[in-house]
Scaffold this motif. Structure first.
Motif, PDB file in Angstrom:
ATOM      1  N   SER A   1       1.290  35.415 -47.775  1.00  0.00           N
ATOM      2  CA  SER A   1       2.013  35.388 -47.642  1.00  0.00           C
ATOM      3  C   SER A   1       2.269  33.553 -47.232  1.00  0.00           C
ATOM      4  O   SER A   1       1.741  32.980 -46.166  1.00  0.00           O
ATOM      5  CB  SER A   1       2.967  35.689 -46.309  1.00  0.00           C
TER       6      SER A   1
ATOM      7  N   SER B   1       0.938  34.405 -39.075  1.00  0.00           N
ATOM      8  CA  SER B   1       1.745  34.540 -38.053  1.00  0.00           C
ATOM      9  C   SER B   1       3.200  36.018 -38.790  1.00  0.00           C
ATOM     10  O   SER B   1       3.824  36.694 -38.656  1.00  0.00           O
ATOM     11  CB  SER B   1       2.882  34.236 -37.759  1.00  0.00           C
ATOM     12  N   HIS B   2       2.233  36.661 -40.488  1.00  0.00           N
ATOM     13  CA  HIS B   2       3.175  37.401 -41.211  1.00  0.00           C
ATOM     14  C   HIS B   2       1.950  38.250 -41.951  1.00  0.00           C
ATOM     15  O   HIS B   2       0.938  38.317 -41.534  1.00  0.00           O
ATOM     16  CB  HIS B   2       3.968  36.347 -42.655  1.00  0.00           C
ATOM     17  N   ARG B   3       2.691  39.272 -42.046  1.00  0.00           N
ATOM     18  CA  ARG B   3       1.869  40.675 -42.332  1.00  0.00           C
ATOM     19  C   ARG B   3       1.635  40.793 -43.867  1.00  0.00           C
ATOM     20  O   ARG B   3       0.977  41.243 -44.073  1.00  0.00           O
ATOM     21  CB  ARG B   3       3.199  41.711 -41.425  1.00  0.00           C
ATOM     22  N   GLN B   4       2.735  40.231 -44.105  1.00  0.00           N
ATOM     23  CA  GLN B   4       2.217  40.194 -45.563  1.00  0.00           C
ATOM     24  C   GLN B   4       0.914  39.335 -46.400  1.00  0.00           C
ATOM     25  O   GLN B   4       1.548  38.148 -45.572  1.00  0.00           O
ATOM     26  CB  GLN B   4       3.555  39.008 -46.548  1.00  0.00           C
TER      27      GLN B   4
ATOM     28  N   VAL C   1      -0.263  38.032 -35.802  1.00  0.00           N
ATOM     29  CA  VAL C   1      -0.669  39.107 -36.351  1.00  0.00           C
ATOM     30  C   VAL C   1      -1.002  39.570 -37.115  1.00  0.00           C
ATOM     31  O   VAL C   1      -2.098  40.359 -36.691  1.00  0.00           O
ATOM     32  CB  VAL C   1       1.172  38.848 -37.171  1.00  0.00           C
ATOM     33  N   SER C   2      -2.554  38.626 -37.807  1.00  0.00           N
ATOM     34  CA  SER C   2      -4.053  39.073 -38.456  1.00  0.00           C
ATOM     35  C   SER C   2      -4.208  37.809 -39.196  1.00  0.00           C
ATOM     36  O   SER C   2      -3.257  36.371 -39.351  1.00  0.00           O
ATOM     37  CB  SER C   2      -3.157  39.496 -39.325  1.00  0.00           C
TER      38      SER C   2
ATOM     39  N   PRO D   1       4.590  29.779 -46.511  1.00  0.00           N
ATOM     40  CA  PRO D   1       6.308  29.053 -46.351  1.00  0.00           C
ATOM     41  C   PRO D   1       6.825  27.984 -47.047  1.00  0.00           C
ATOM     42  O   PRO D   1       6.051  27.547 -48.072  1.00  0.00           O
ATOM     43  CB  PRO D   1       5.453  27.760 -44.813  1.00  0.00           C
TER      44      PRO D   1
ATOM     45  N   GLU E   1      10.179  25.997 -43.379  1.00  0.00           N
ATOM     46  CA  GLU E   1       9.472  26.620 -42.765  1.00  0.00           C
ATOM     47  C   GLU E   1       8.095  26.054 -42.385  1.00  0.00           C
ATOM     48  O   GLU E   1       7.100  25.268 -41.968  1.00  0.00           O
ATOM     49  CB  GLU E   1       9.319  27.570 -42.848  1.00  0.00           C
TER      50      GLU E   1
ATOM     51  N   HIS F   1       1.464  29.658 -40.721  1.00  0.00           N
ATOM     52  CA  HIS F   1       2.183  30.459 -41.478  1.00  0.00           C
ATOM     53  C   HIS F   1       1.516  32.258 -41.733  1.00  0.00           C
ATOM     54  O   HIS F   1       2.133  32.818 -41.458  1.00  0.00           O
ATOM     55  CB  HIS F   1       3.264  30.264 -42.405  1.00  0.00           C
ATOM     56  N   ALA F   2       0.537  31.999 -42.419  1.00  0.00           N
ATOM     57  CA  ALA F   2      -0.068  33.108 -43.130  1.00  0.00           C
ATOM     58  C   ALA F   2      -0.392  33.799 -41.895  1.00  0.00           C
ATOM     59  O   ALA F   2       0.122  35.095 -41.615  1.00  0.00           O
ATOM     60  CB  ALA F   2      -0.936  32.639 -43.481  1.00  0.00           C
TER      61      ALA F   2
END
Length: 319
Positions: free
Chosen positions: A303, A297-300, A258-259, A305, A309, A294-295
């Motif tokens: 983030s 693959s998340h927009r926040q 995602v980012s 896990p 996860e 994890h980071a």
């Protein structure tokens, strides 16, 4: 480890501009995203993630005397970071404008508000009480960016910590486009690397700039010794781990990106967290890969896990 992880490095406000998302929204005639002012800085990302993992890390850094400084300090405290050694400089701090492209890559621009100035450490910032609480010292190349008195103060602190048996970890994070690798900066960085137990870096732009005329793998090997661990990352490519001169490669778990903003900083957090728990460098690399996956693959931002996860991501890494 007894004591706390001490992080020394950059804290600054980030103005995140989702340029790529806005272009996609315009093509589809949809409402677009807005820019966000967020707590940032490479070390800000790492220490906040460590705090969210429950490690209660210490931060030794500086923020401005303005509302953005208030925002960063409050965010650190909210996320479990020990801020007793956080400094407030006497002027507004530099901000970073982070433009996110359509492919997730980012371009940085520095911006100084009226009357603003860059941060500078002095030997007084590195007092005995700081060292007494430290079980592991982590910094990045940003803190030796000027090659001047501030960088020398940080370098001497690293040498003192190493002399007292405290492991030193450094993420190269050179940012040479903004801070050229002058002879003075190169010399001080070399002194830090000489006492570092863990050296982490990303891509040819860091490793090959640090050691010209070699591939990134050759450059990473240049800094490996029988006493340290070197981690050479390169985005989605397998990580090269050189631990006491033994080499291995480990691919990150597959995730939908995602980012990529702050991926290296989040890797550092996972790596340090596992070291603090008594893990080996190999285990630390696995945790770094899982936390970074994890980071991204998340927009926040920042983030981390949860246990389930994290276990799933670790299981996706080929040992």
């Amino acid at each position: 480890m007894d004591g706390q992880i001490l992080c020394v490095g950059d804290l600054n406000p980030d103005l995140v501009v989702p340029y790529g998302e806005m272009k996609r929204a315009l093509r589809q005639d949809l409402p677009g995203p807005t820019a966000q002012l967020l707590p940032g800085g490479g070390m800000g990302n790492t220490v906040t993630a460590l705090g969210r993992m429950g490690l209660r890390p210490l931060i030794l850094g500086m923020v401005g005397n303005d509302s953005t400084g208030d925002m960063i300090a409050a965010d650190l405290q909210k996320n479990g970071v020990d801020t007793r050694f956080l400094r407030r400089q006497q002027a507004p701090a530099m901000a970073v404008v982070s433009v996110i492209e359509e492919d997730g890559e980012k371009v940085f621009f520095q911006w100084f508000p009226p009357g603003g100035q860059d941060k500078a450490f002095t030997p007084a910032d590195f007092s005995e009480p700081v060292l007494e609480r430290c079980s592991l010292l982590h910094l990045n190349g940003m803190v030796v960016q000027d090659g001047g008195p501030s960088a020398r103060a940080v370098t001497e602190f690293c040498e003192l910590a190493a002399a007292r048996g405290i492991p030193v970890s450094i993420d190269l994070n050179l940012r040479c486009a903004q801070y050229p690798l002058t002879p003075e900066r190169r010399a001080l960085l070399g002194r830090v690397l000489a006492v570092a137990s863990h050296i982490l870096g990303s891509g040819a732009e860091e490793w090959c700039t640090l050691t010209p005329g070699r591939t990134k793998e050759q450059a990473a090997r240049r800094w490996a010794t029988a006493q340290n661990t070197v981690v050479c990352r390169d985005g989605a490519q397998p990580v090269l781990l050189i631990d006491r001169l033994h080499e291995s490669r480990h691919a990150p778990p597959p995730v939908e990106v995602v980012s990529r903003n702050g991926a290296g900083d989040m890797f550092d957090a996972g790596y340090l967290a596992r070291l603090a728990a008594g893990g080996t460098p190999r285990e630390a690399v696995f945790h770094g890969l899982a936390v970074a996956a994890h980071a991204i693959s998340h927009r926040q931002p920042r983030s981390v896990p949860g246990p389930a996860e994290l276990a799933h991501l670790l299981a996706c890494i080929d040992p």
